[in-house]
Design a protein around this motif. Structure first.
Motif, PDB file in Angstrom:
ATOM      1  N   ASP A 147      32.561  37.360  61.380  1.00  0.00           N
ATOM      2  CA  ASP A 147      32.400  37.811  59.996  1.00  0.00           C
ATOM      3  C   ASP A 147      32.912  39.234  59.857  1.00  0.00           C
ATOM      4  O   ASP A 147      32.234  40.201  60.158  1.00  0.00           O
ATOM      5  N   GLY A 158      37.717  45.465  66.979  1.00  0.00           N
ATOM      6  CA  GLY A 158      37.693  45.345  68.432  1.00  0.00           C
ATOM      7  C   GLY A 158      38.671  44.301  68.909  1.00  0.00           C
ATOM      8  O   GLY A 158      39.095  43.429  68.162  1.00  0.00           O
ATOM      9  N   GLY A 160      38.295  41.783  70.773  1.00  0.00           N
ATOM     10  CA  GLY A 160      37.816  40.409  70.654  1.00  0.00           C
ATOM     11  C   GLY A 160      38.132  39.857  69.283  1.00  0.00           C
ATOM     12  O   GLY A 160      38.704  38.771  69.152  1.00  0.00           O
ATOM     13  N   VAL A 161      37.803  40.625  68.253  1.00  0.00           N
ATOM     14  CA  VAL A 161      38.058  40.183  66.888  1.00  0.00           C
ATOM     15  C   VAL A 161      39.543  39.936  66.703  1.00  0.00           C
ATOM     16  O   VAL A 161      39.961  38.900  66.198  1.00  0.00           O
ATOM     17  N   LEU A 309      27.481  41.061  71.442  1.00  0.00           N
ATOM     18  CA  LEU A 309      28.462  40.194  70.802  1.00  0.00           C
ATOM     19  C   LEU A 309      29.658  41.033  70.382  1.00  0.00           C
ATOM     20  O   LEU A 309      29.633  42.261  70.479  1.00  0.00           O
ATOM     21  N   GLY A 311      31.957  43.332  68.604  1.00  0.00           N
ATOM     22  CA  GLY A 311      31.699  44.388  67.640  1.00  0.00           C
ATOM     23  C   GLY A 311      30.302  44.945  67.718  1.00  0.00           C
ATOM     24  O   GLY A 311      29.869  45.693  66.862  1.00  0.00           O
ATOM     25  N   SER A 312      29.589  44.608  68.780  1.00  0.00           N
ATOM     26  CA  SER A 312      28.225  45.128  68.893  1.00  0.00           C
ATOM     27  C   SER A 312      28.260  46.597  69.282  1.00  0.00           C
ATOM     28  O   SER A 312      27.248  47.282  69.213  1.00  0.00           O
ATOM     29  N   GLY A 313      29.410  47.065  69.702  1.00  0.00           N
ATOM     30  CA  GLY A 313      29.540  48.494  69.955  1.00  0.00           C
ATOM     31  C   GLY A 313      29.589  48.868  71.413  1.00  0.00           C
ATOM     32  O   GLY A 313      29.397  50.032  71.774  1.00  0.00           O
ATOM     33  N   ARG A 314      29.869  47.896  72.280  1.00  0.00           N
ATOM     34  CA  ARG A 314      29.916  48.226  73.715  1.00  0.00           C
ATOM     35  C   ARG A 314      31.077  49.153  74.007  1.00  0.00           C
ATOM     36  O   ARG A 314      30.912  50.238  74.574  1.00  0.00           O
ATOM     37  N   SER A 315      32.243  48.736  73.572  1.00  0.00           N
ATOM     38  CA  SER A 315      33.403  49.573  73.834  1.00  0.00           C
ATOM     39  C   SER A 315      33.231  50.938  73.205  1.00  0.00           C
ATOM     40  O   SER A 315      33.582  51.958  73.788  1.00  0.00           O
ATOM     41  N   GLU A 316      32.679  50.948  72.027  1.00  0.00           N
ATOM     42  CA  GLU A 316      32.513  52.233  71.356  1.00  0.00           C
ATOM     43  C   GLU A 316      31.522  53.103  72.108  1.00  0.00           C
ATOM     44  O   GLU A 316      31.680  54.314  72.194  1.00  0.00           O
ATOM     45  N   GLU A 357      39.474  48.792  77.383  1.00  0.00           N
ATOM     46  CA  GLU A 357      39.680  47.347  77.300  1.00  0.00           C
ATOM     47  C   GLU A 357      41.078  47.018  76.773  1.00  0.00           C
ATOM     48  O   GLU A 357      41.610  45.952  77.040  1.00  0.00           O
TER      49      GLU A 357
END
Ligand SMILES: Nc1ncnc2c1ncn2[C@@H]1O[C@H](COP(=O)(O)OP(=O)(O)OP(=O)(O)O)[C@@H](O)[C@H]1O
Ligand SMILES: Nc1ncnc2c1ncn2[C@@H]1O[C@H](COP(=O)(O)OP(=O)(O)OP(=O)(O)O)[C@@H](O)[C@H]1O
Ligand SMILES: [Mg+2]
Ligand SMILES: [Mg+2]
Lengths: 525, 326, 334, 330
Positions: A147, A158, A160-161, A309, A311-316, A357
């Motif tokens: 979404d 991200g 993934g998206v 998930l 965009g959960s903000g891991r990379s950020e 990433e």
């Protein structure tokens, strides 16, 4: 060209007629023989796995099939007739849609634009019907369970998206053949499931699919047949069913089954001894409307996993810790000393390293040699009197190229010319050179073949063993569960919960993720 | 067929890696240059003489020196349009300060170049203005400043400056020696120095360079300073040679010739690479084209058309085959 | 800025004298205030606009502007507005329209180009402001678009250059021509005049090369160097302006020859540097192109408003500097 | 590395970020408004309708050319030939006017369009750097111009009775035709950019060429069209100028390419390609023209000072733009 002639009436799924077929396909880049006389046949209505170690020639084969490169020798037959596409457009028009390995979309354009570029819906005046386009895009992307605001600029999303958007684009056109080059490498369990659904769905409609992945488990889950490439040569084709993991790996690596012994899914050992004092202490990291008061502490020798998930903000999170993302508040301490915020160079000096990433945009310098890419981060530190310490660098590069088994013609080869996985290893080497105290790994095994993945995992293990503090982001649950001593589950830019000890299991992690997701979706439903 | 992953990378020589297209790309400019020389030898009277050579070398120096600086800037995926104006500024300062002695005057002129370069560098490196627009502004303002400093064209009589322009050792003019020295220096910077390595990395992938902790801003500023400095030097040499400083005309359109030289030399405008030898050959090629057209007294119109055709041809020799590589 | 002007600029007398301009001939039928249909006005409380074409860094332009300014104060006009088109036609059109906007009552224009000023001239006509063009003639209609043209006869300058070169070389020479910028009518006229005269009277002068050097000194030098290299038997150089001639001097020296002796040099303008070069024996002759339009321009304006008929072309007589008079007239150079 | 560059330059998609992009784009607009206001108050000769319509008219020639350049730059290229092509168009038009109005219009458009087409083909299919190809185009067009005007000696005049003069000298509602042309052209340009698949393709090609290729977009064709249009519009600008000055002036357009490029970039278009707006270009052109005009208003300001000031203003403007863009992002 919205609908390909073939697409209008896809033939019934006959398991016999090859829809796409190659004979004696060869391609070399200068002295590098990427492909040598490869025969490959894809049946209509099958999902065909294409595997091989890094640099085996998978992507090259795909690029030949779709007119990106022209073969040096050999023929390609599509739907019975011999074809010679001289640009990707031709292949697409003929009914082959492809998701290439590195994400190939336009970062500056909106998600919707990217999905429909070249075949936008028109109003009756022949103008682009923006509203309809956005609606359709939202529907398509939504159906893939992502979404996002489809008018958002793709480059901001991200990896993934972006991968899912690329998939959506491939879906948006009817075709007889769909090729996916490592589509899952940056996807989350949940998205992978969605992707499989889509794939099976296509298969049932008689579409032939080629599927490349280094996550071997996925092959058994999804694929009907498999073709193995090694050093540019075809070594095996056969049904997935009844093929056991060990012999597949043996075929890929070209070793006897006996030699190949793999326990479990990963190469991680068990939990590491843990010192008392954390070497990395992060508290209250805030990034404008992305991260909210993230905190984490990592002890020497500890591997802390970040789950979440898309965009959960891991990379950020890791970017913020590394000073690569402007933070509004929060502190980062290494060995008890505060690190100047928003400064990559201070983070580096303090002993933090980040393996990003997105290796294409944030990692490799394509025109530079493997050697210079590896030495990049230590360059300022090593140089004396403003000169490049060639000797020292050569030695270093030598060591790491051997240790990580980087497959390049020579240290002088341009990184651009390396296969995806080998590029990843080069970046790994770049950061290990800096002898970090804290290593932030964002999808470290992305696109790396089994052999190499095992090596990298073992390496991480070993480094931890020597007291390196590691933060590990991985969208592969096993890797996370087995690799990390503790797992922090992020949700919408905040730590949702922590899994330790016996709670650190795949099922628990899945539950945690799902839980987070459910909360996220309350609004929508 | 033994396994690829286990075996250590098979050793291959650098040369071994080159594809034909690469070879052509690297050497096309020399081919074109050689061709033009041969043509002249065949059809131009009095061409085969030491004087011709010396003359071309002398006349190419200003453009060459500017081009060398430009090559660095282009290596960072930048561009510098202000070089012509900077040449003018430098030239216009010479007569003003010649009273304090040759050294001082030249020093001040070159310093001025460095300063204008610093301005460009700060605009581009720190503020993040697009190079072309930043240097365009400096180009416009700079030309104005040059006129303000210099006013009307002035003849320069100072023996020191005159000697700099027309003196020589062992038959080799000073200006040529200076150009050679500059070329050597720049080559060294690019090939051997950390700065040079960082420069190409930044030009190749800025974001990656930042994340690798390279001093991106400092490198950018340094690069533009160097470029301005070299442009100023070129201006000084030009003034010394013509024994006059004409702020309105000195360095007009030199930015275009310089960029052309760099690109013909095989340095892509997309940054990430710097070819010094190629740049030198490129500058010589441009110079020889002009000379040839004068030698044969070609009228302006035809001359310009011919120049256009030759330039495209020369670049095609290098890059045209690139697509065939796919 | 120009040392030459210190002596020369002092008290220019419309009657003439070494530095002021002298009318050689006036041709074309007269144009009176009535014919032109402008209102009478007294220059004393008038705003005069001057649109200069090229930057004042060229000696000629500097002297021209300076002389206009001085003459304006001399004539005691209320205000003098000066603009400079930097050699861009569109800018000059804009400049003139701005001058009109700012309430100029009388315009003196040094055109960038003989053609294309129509919009500006039309605007002036609408505003009922008379236009006097100096140093370059426009191709528009006399006494409708402009009052008169004051200036030199560039073709004649070319012819006289041919004469001078003939005298200097004794009638036989291989000549190289350094052309001004292409598409500039001064270049064309000075070349046409020269060639015409050579064809007609001096068969001994053989033109072996003509290359453009854009009126610039360093280009003049570069081109001359190449020419001397490719045909070493060149014995004379004709430059369309002094700057290129001075460049040629350096080139000749670089080629190991004596300028003015081994290679005779003739040019047009009369800048101080060039005349000095004659004194030093490096240039043989310079045909003057007198830039001091101020006195004549305002004199013409006065006559015009006094109701006198102004002829279409007011051609000034240009002096010539040569080895005999250069030393003496050095002060007249600009 | 367009990707990363553009990532920094352009704004993200969150509402706050849209603001940033708006601010950045309106940066030029804001500054334009400010300058105009200041000028109106400080010089009573500035605000006059006469002066303003002059500015509009003079800006229109540059604007026409800038429109084409905008698309070329957005496609990741550059067109240095516009200045010479502009002049060539003018000369051809004036010459053609001797043979009827249609000749005066079609001849320049034909030739200039052709030059653009050839450049486009060499760049897109031959894979040569746009900078060099169009630089050659600059020389070529200028050479051709000198050739047909025997080394610039002859200037063709538009016959006094020719209807062709009306094209640029005529007025509608007190506003010159060229201004109307520009308004229409830019409206169309905006439509093409935002509402046709070509517009998006241009941005895609400029933003990430290899990706565009892999997505199966007609990369080459897109570029060829961009350069052809740029040539056409440069020719159009030239012929308008010829009609305006009733003659084919040979000395026009020198250095014009740089002015055009700076207008485009001032308008917020990325020189690296992939992002930009048509409206922004219009604002950029006006800004340049107004600055010129204002500097002229300052009575007898020496031309060198004029250069220094306009150069400095340019730098100040772009700096403010950057500042607006980043401030919004923080
Ligand atoms: N453009 C190129 N120039 C030179 N060599 C190339 C080029 N592209 C690929 N290669 C070489 O061809 C071989 C096969 O590369 P390819 O990308 O097909 O591997 P792959 O099977 O996709 O590996 P991975 O799983 O890591 O993506 C590698 O050795 C690579 O170095
Ligand atoms: N609904 C969404 N799904 C995924 N990403 C989103 C969504 N909304 C916004 N984004 C953007 O995607 C980016 C992903 O953030 P980040 O990469 O830090 O998360 P991640 O957990 O690492 O996801 P990924 O695996 O895609 O990297 C963020 O910059 C965010 O702005
Ligand atoms: Mg691959
Ligand atoms: Mg991530």
């Amino acid at each position: 060209m919205t609908v390909s002639p073939a697409g209008t009436a896809p033939p019934p799924a006959t398991g016999t007629v090859p829809v796409l077929e190659t004979e004696g396909l060869s391609k070399s880049f200068g002295p590098v023989h990427a492909l040598r006389a490869v025969d490959f046949a894809l049946q209509a209505g099958e999902i065909h796995a294409l595997v091989g170690e890094n640099g085996a020639g998978k992507s090259t084969l795909i690029k030949l099939l779709t007119g990106v490169h022209r073969p040096d020798a050999g023929t390609i037959r599509f739907a019975g007739g011999e074809v010679a596409f001289d640009r990707p457009a031709d292949a697409q028009r003929a009914g082959i849609s492809t998701v290439y390995q590195e994400i190939n979309l336009v970062p500056l354009l909106s998600v919707a634009r990217n999905v429909f570029l070249g075949r936008e819906p028109r109003t009756r005046w022949g103008l682009v019907d923006t509203a309809a386009m956005n609606r359709a895009a939202a529907e398509l992307v939504g159906s893939l369970g992502v979404d996002v605001d489809v008018t958002a600029e793709l480059g901001r999303l991200g990896l993934g998206v972006q991968q899912m958007v690329a998939l959506a684009r491939a879906m948006s056109v009817e075709s007889r053949v769909v090729i996916m080059d490592e589509p899952t490498s940056s996807l989350e369990a949940r998205e992978v499931a969605t992707l499989f659904e889509v794939a099976r769905n296509l298969r049932s409609r008689g579409v032939g699919l080629v599927f490349v992945s280094h996550r071997l488990d996925e092959l058994w889950e999804l694929c009907d047949r498999v073709t193995v490439l090694r050093d540019g040569q075809h070594v095996h084709t056969g049904p997935m069913a009844g093929l056991d993991r060990v012999s597949l790996v043996a075929a890929m690596l070209g070793r006897d089954v006996a030699e190949v012994a793999i326990e479990g899914a990963t190469e991680f050992g068990d939990t590491h001894r843990q010192a008392v004092e954390p070497v990395l202490t992060v508290s209250g990291i805030d990034v404008r409307n992305r991260l909210h008061g993230i905190g984490l502490r990592v002890r020497p020798g500890e591997v802390v996993g970040l789950g979440g998930l898309l965009g959960s903000g891991r990379s950020e999170t890791v970017k913020a810790v590394y000073g690569a993302l402007p933070v509004r508040g929060g502190t980062v301490e290494v060995g008890g000393r505060r690190v100047r915020p928003n400064s990559v160079r201070h983070a580096l000096r303090a002993g933090i390293a980040l393996l990003s990433e997105d290796r294409k945009a944030e990692g490799i310098v394509p025109e530079l040699s493997v050697r210079d890419n590896i030495a990049l981060a230590v360059l300022p530190r090593f140089s004396r009197a403003g000169l490049v310490p060639e000797r020292r660098i050569d030695a270093l590069v030598e060591t790491f190229m051997r240790r990580l088994r980087i497959k390049a013609a020579s240290p002088a080869q341009k990184v651009r010319e390396l296969s995806g996985g080998n590029q990843q290893k080069v970046l790994m080497a770049r950061w290990l050179c800096t002898e970090p105290k804290v290593f932030l790994l964002d999808e470290p095994t992305r696109g790396i073949d089994v052999g190499a993945k095992a090596e990298v995992q073992a390496l991480i293990d070993e480094l931890a063993g020597h007291g390196l503090a590691v933060v590990l982001i991985s969208s592969e649950l096993d890797e996370l569960v087995e690799g990390a001593d503790r797992i922090l589950v992020l949700h919408d830019g905040a730590v949702a919960r922590e899994l330790t000890g016996e709670h650190k299991t795949t099922s628990a992690l899945l539950a945690a993720l799902a839980g987070g997701r459910r909360r996220a979706e309350d609004g929508d439903e | 067929m033994s396994d690829g992953t286990i075996a250590p990378p098979e050793p291959r020589t650098r040369r071994g890696l080159r594809t034909d297209a690469d070879w052509i790309r690297r050497n096309g400019v020399y081919v074109a240059l050689a061709l033009l020389v041969l043509i002249n030898v065949a059809v131009t009277d009095n061409f085969v003489s030491e004087n011709t050579l010396r003359l071309q070398l002398i006349q190419v120096t200003p453009v060459l020196i500017v081009a060398l600086g430009m090559a660095l800037v282009i290596g960072t995926e930048g561009i510098d349009l202000s070089v012509g104006a900077v040449m003018a500024i430098a030239a216009s300062l010479i007569p003003l300060y010649i009273g304090y002695g040759t050294g001082v005057a030249v020093g001040i002129a070159v310093l001025a170049g460095a300063i204008s370069g610093a301005v460009a560098g700060i605009l581009v490196g720190r503020i993040g203005v697009q190079p072309i627009i930043a240097t365009l502004g400096i180009m416009v303002a700079g030309r104005g400043l040059a006129n303000l400093f210099g006013g009307e064209i002035k003849s320069i009589r100072d023996p020191g400056v005159v000697a700099l322009g027309s003196g020589s050792v062992l038959g080799i003019p000073y200006v040529v020696l200076i150009a050679a020295a500059v070329a050597a220096l720049v080559w060294f910077l690019v090939r051997r120095s950390t700065y040079g390595r960082q420069l190409v990395a930044i030009g190749g992938n800025k974001r990656a360079a930042e994340l690798a902790g390279l001093p991106v801003r400092r490198v950018l500023v340094t690069t533009y300073v160097l470029c301005g400095l070299l442009a100023a030097l070129a201006g000084v040499l030009l003034a010394a040679r013509s024994q006059a400083s004409d702020p309105t005309k000195v360095g007009l359109l030199v930015e275009l010739s310089a960029i052309t030289a760099v690109v013909i030399g095989g340095t892509p405008l997309s940054g990430g690479q710097v070819r010094i030898a190629g740049t030198i050959a490129g500058a010589l090629l441009m110079q020889l084209i002009t000379a040839t057209l004068i030698f044969h007294d070609i009228p302006d119109s035809t001359a310009q058309i011919a120049q256009a055709v030759i330039v495209v041809a020369a670049v095609y020799v290098q890059l045209g085959r690139r697509r065939a590589r796919r | 800025t120009n040392p030459g002007d210190d002596q020369s600029g002092a008290a220019p007398s419309p009657a003439g004298g070494g530095d002021g301009q002298v009318v050689k001939e006036s041709s074309g039928d007269g144009c009176t205030l009535q014919d032109y249909g402008a209102e009478k006005l007294d220059l004393r409380n008038a705003v005069v606009g001057f649109s200069q074409s090229e930057p004042d860094t060229a000696a000629f332009r500097a002297a021209e502007t300076k002389s206009i300014r001085e003459a304006a104060t001399e004539a005691g006009v209320r205000d003098l507005l000066v603009t400079n088109a930097n050699n861009e036609l569109p800018k000059q059109i804009a400049d003139i329209q701005n001058l009109l906007n700012q309430g100029a009552d009388f315009l003196i224009v040094a055109p960038v180009n003989s053609d294309g000023l129509d919009p500006a001239l039309t605007a002036a006509k609408r505003a009922g402001v008379p236009v006097l063009t100096i140093d370059r003639k426009v191709t528009n209609t006399h006494c409708e678009d402009y009052v008169a043209f004051l200036g030199s006869d560039f073709e004649d300058q070319g012819r006289r250059a041919a004469d001078a070169l003939n005298d200097a070389t004794g009638g036989t020479a291989k000549v190289a021509i350094l052309l001004g910028s292409s598409g500039n009518n001064v270049t064309d006229d000075r070349n046409a005049g020269f060639k015409e005269r050579v064809r007609a009277q001096y068969p001994g002068l053989e033109i072996v090369a003509e290359q453009t050097a854009n009126f610039a000194r360093d280009e003049g030098q570069a081109v001359a160097e190449q020419l001397l290299q490719s045909n070493p038997d060149i014995t004379a150089i004709y430059a369309h302006n002094d700057e290129m001639a001075l460049g040629a001097v350096t080139a000749v020296q670089a080629a190991g020859k004596r300028p003015g002796e081994d290679v005779k040099i003739v040019s047009i303008d009369g800048t101080r540097n060039a005349v000095q070069a004659i004194v030093d024996g490096q240039i043989n002759a310079v045909i003057e192109s007198n830039p001091r339009f101020g006195p004549l321009a305002f004199e013409t304006a006065r006559k015009f408003y006094a109701g006198e008929a102004i002829p279409e072309d007011v051609i000034i007589s240009d002096d010539e500097y040569n080895r005999d008079n250069a030393e003496a007239n050095l002060g007249n150079a600009f | 590395m367009t990707t990363t560059v553009s990532r920094e330059e352009s704004a993200p998609a969150s509402p706050r970020a849209r603001l940033a992009r708006l601010a950045q784009r309106q940066g030029a607009l804001v500054i334009l408004a400010a300058v105009v206001l200041a000028a109106t108050f400080s010089f009573d000769t500035f605000g006059t309708t006469g002066n303003l319509s002059n500015i509009a008219l003079q800006a229109s020639f540059l604007a026409v050319v800038a429109l084409g350049m905008t698309f070329v730059i957005m496609s990741g290229g550059i067109d240095l030939s516009v200045g010479s092509v502009f002049a060539l168009g003018g000369v051809l038009a004036a010459w053609g006017a001797g043979h009827g109005t249609w000749a005066a219009i079609l001849l320049p458009l034909g030739v200039c369009g052709l030059i653009g087409l050839v450049q486009g083909l060499v760049i897109a299919r031959g894979g040569l750097p746009a900078f060099i190809v169009t630089l050659a185009g600059l020389l070529f067009a200028r050479g051709l111009l000198l050739l047909i005007s025997d080394e610039g000696a002859t200037t063709y005049k538009v016959p006094p009775d020719s209807a062709f003069r009306e094209l640029a000298q005529g007025e509608l509602l007190g506003i010159g035709y060229p201004v109307w042309f520009v308004l229409v052209a830019f409206a169309l340009g905006g439509l093409v950019l935002h509402r046709t698949s070509y517009g998006a393709t241009v941005l895609a090609v400029g933003g990430q060429e290899d990706a565009a290729e892999l997505m199966g977009l007609p990369v080459a064709r897109t570029k060829v069209i961009a350069y052809t249009v740029s040539g056409l519009l440069a020719g159009l600008g030239g012929l308008l100028m010829a009609s305006y000055t009733s003659s084919g002036v040979t000395v026009l357009g020198v250095g014009m390419e740089l002015e055009v490029i700076s207008a485009v970039v001032l308008g917020g278009t990325l020189l690296t390609g992939g992002a930009g707006t048509v409206l922004g270009t219009l604002v950029g052109v006006l800004l340049l023209q107004v600055i010129k005009n204002v500097i002229n208003q300052v009575g007898s300001l020496n031309s060198n000072w004029q250069a220094v000031i306009s150069g400095t203003i340019l730098l100040v403007v772009v700096t403010i733009q950057r500042w607006l863009a980043t401030v919004q992002r923080r």
